[in-house]
Scaffold this active site. Structure first.
Site, PDB file in Angstrom:
ATOM      1  N   TRP A  35      -1.366   3.053   6.365  1.00  0.00           N
ATOM      2  CA  TRP A  35      -1.928   3.309   5.030  1.00  0.00           C
ATOM      3  C   TRP A  35      -1.676   4.732   4.536  1.00  0.00           C
ATOM      4  O   TRP A  35      -1.992   5.057   3.404  1.00  0.00           O
ATOM      5  CB  TRP A  35      -3.441   2.998   5.036  1.00  0.00           C
ATOM      6  CG  TRP A  35      -3.736   1.553   4.755  1.00  0.00           C
ATOM      7  CD1 TRP A  35      -2.914   0.490   5.005  1.00  0.00           C
ATOM      8  CD2 TRP A  35      -4.917   1.012   4.153  1.00  0.00           C
ATOM      9  NE1 TRP A  35      -3.518  -0.672   4.591  1.00  0.00           N
ATOM     10  CE2 TRP A  35      -4.746  -0.382   4.071  1.00  0.00           C
ATOM     11  CE3 TRP A  35      -6.099   1.577   3.690  1.00  0.00           C
ATOM     12  CZ2 TRP A  35      -5.722  -1.228   3.535  1.00  0.00           C
ATOM     13  CZ3 TRP A  35      -7.084   0.736   3.158  1.00  0.00           C
ATOM     14  CH2 TRP A  35      -6.885  -0.650   3.077  1.00  0.00           C
ATOM     15  N   GLU A  56      12.416   4.301  11.935  1.00  0.00           N
ATOM     16  CA  GLU A  56      12.206   4.432  10.492  1.00  0.00           C
ATOM     17  C   GLU A  56      13.242   5.408   9.925  1.00  0.00           C
ATOM     18  O   GLU A  56      13.040   6.636  10.000  1.00  0.00           O
ATOM     19  CB  GLU A  56      10.808   4.980  10.200  1.00  0.00           C
ATOM     20  CG  GLU A  56       9.691   4.092  10.682  1.00  0.00           C
ATOM     21  CD  GLU A  56       8.412   4.295   9.870  1.00  0.00           C
ATOM     22  OE1 GLU A  56       7.942   3.327   9.288  1.00  0.00           O
ATOM     23  OE2 GLU A  56       7.932   5.435   9.794  1.00  0.00           O
ATOM     24  N   GLY A  64       9.645   4.490   1.593  1.00  0.00           N
ATOM     25  CA  GLY A  64       9.124   4.613   0.237  1.00  0.00           C
ATOM     26  C   GLY A  64      10.185   4.591  -0.847  1.00  0.00           C
ATOM     27  O   GLY A  64       9.885   4.875  -2.009  1.00  0.00           O
ATOM     28  N   GLY A  98       4.535   0.537   5.218  1.00  0.00           N
ATOM     29  CA  GLY A  98       3.780   1.524   4.461  1.00  0.00           C
ATOM     30  C   GLY A  98       3.183   0.883   3.214  1.00  0.00           C
ATOM     31  O   GLY A  98       2.184   0.171   3.268  1.00  0.00           O
ATOM     32  N   GLY A  99       3.830   1.116   2.069  1.00  0.00           N
ATOM     33  CA  GLY A  99       3.283   0.692   0.775  1.00  0.00           C
ATOM     34  C   GLY A  99       2.824  -0.750   0.722  1.00  0.00           C
ATOM     35  O   GLY A  99       1.744  -1.051   0.188  1.00  0.00           O
TER      36      GLY A  99
HETATM   37  P1  13P Z   1       7.203   2.202   3.210  1.00  0.00           P
HETATM   38  O1  13P Z   1       7.002   0.796   3.759  1.00  0.00           O
HETATM   39  O2  13P Z   1       6.274   2.518   2.073  1.00  0.00           O
HETATM   40  O3  13P Z   1       8.638   2.470   2.936  1.00  0.00           O
HETATM   41  O4  13P Z   1       6.766   3.208   4.376  1.00  0.00           O
HETATM   42  C1  13P Z   1       7.290   3.031   5.646  1.00  0.00           C
HETATM   43  C2  13P Z   1       6.581   3.928   6.571  1.00  0.00           C
HETATM   44  O5  13P Z   1       6.721   5.133   6.518  1.00  0.00           O
HETATM   45  C3  13P Z   1       5.674   3.309   7.552  1.00  0.00           C
HETATM   46  O6  13P Z   1       5.278   4.225   8.519  1.00  0.00           O
END
Ligand code: 13P
Length: 243
Positions: free
Chosen positions: A9, A158, A164, A224-225
């Protein structure tokens, strides 16, 4: 291998969000292991709201020491006491916002393991490193220096440029990197590393999750998002592999 779908989150979420989110995810059909990593302020609330369910709770960072004069930091035993079972370490946002290097990440991973938490250690290349053909080299080096000997946790790949951004590597690039990470883990940690889950993270959404989660050596997703909305998080979990 049963996949792990973990929600990060980051610095989002209010107390008012906890009950509805927890109720939605704890009644979901269990196709994968689920984990939610809220900000510290919501950790204990989430742990209480998810108690007795199969959904685990984790944190997003810890200090390498169990206690001490470190204003603003939180230790691994404190996280365990608040109900965390996992802790994300070495996220690229921590590495860039707080200057965390591999040695710091490794010390935090040792602290997490000592406190009975499962560390999720993040690695990944920048866009410039990928364009220079150095992605695998960078990731191997991060693994070598961030994971303590005998590491028994989770690794999350990642790519920094995918976080993001709405962009992801091709499925071939993800498959190649996960194979390279598995080989590096086996060389570094021995045969026990065959069992470690390697998550993919970076713009995982309901519409691309199935193709990413179907790849060999992808042991789940760090989201993430899309983890902020229970509906999207559950849509991603619904296409995970049961193993
Ligand atoms: P997003 O899914 O928002 O690209 O973020 C990935 C992330 O950094 C999860 O730790």
């Amino acid at each position: 291998m049963r996949q792990l779908i973990a929600g990060n989150w980051k610095m989002f979420g209010k107390l008012a969000d906890v009950t509805a989110f927890a109720n939605a995810v704890k009644t979901a059909p269990a196709g994968a292991d689920l984990l939610i990593c809220p900000p510290f302020t919501l950790l204990e609330r989430f742990a209480a709201a998810l108690q007795g369910s199969a959904v685990a709770v984790g944190a997003q960072d810890c200090h390498p020491l169990p206690q001490g004069a470190h204003t603003g930091d939180i230790s691994a035993p404190m996280l365990a006491e608040a109900g965390a079972a996992y802790v994300i370490l070495g996220h690229s946002e921590r590495r860039s916002d707080h200057g965390e290097n591999n040695a710091v990440v490794r010390a935090k991973a040792e602290a997490a393991i000592a406190a009975g938490l499962t560390p999720i250690v993040c690695v990944g290349e920048t866009e410039a490193e990928r364009e220079a053909g150095e992605a695998e080299h960078v990731v191997r080096s991060q693994l070598l220096h961030s994971l303590p000997p005998g590491f028994a946790g989770v690794v999350a790949y990642e790519p920094v440029w995918a976080i993001g951004s709405g962009r992801t590597p091709t499925v071939d690039d993800v498959a190649a990197m996960h194979a390279a990470i598995r080989a590096a883990l086996l060389a570094q940690l021995g045969p026990a590393a065959a069992e470690l889950r390697i998550l993919y993270g970076g713009s995982v959404k309901p519409d691309n999750a199935a193709s990413l989660l179907a790849l060999p050596e992808v042991g789940g997703a760090l989201v993430g998002g899309a983890s902020l909305k229970a509906e999207d998080f559950l849509a991603i979990a619904s296409v995970a592999q049961r193993g």
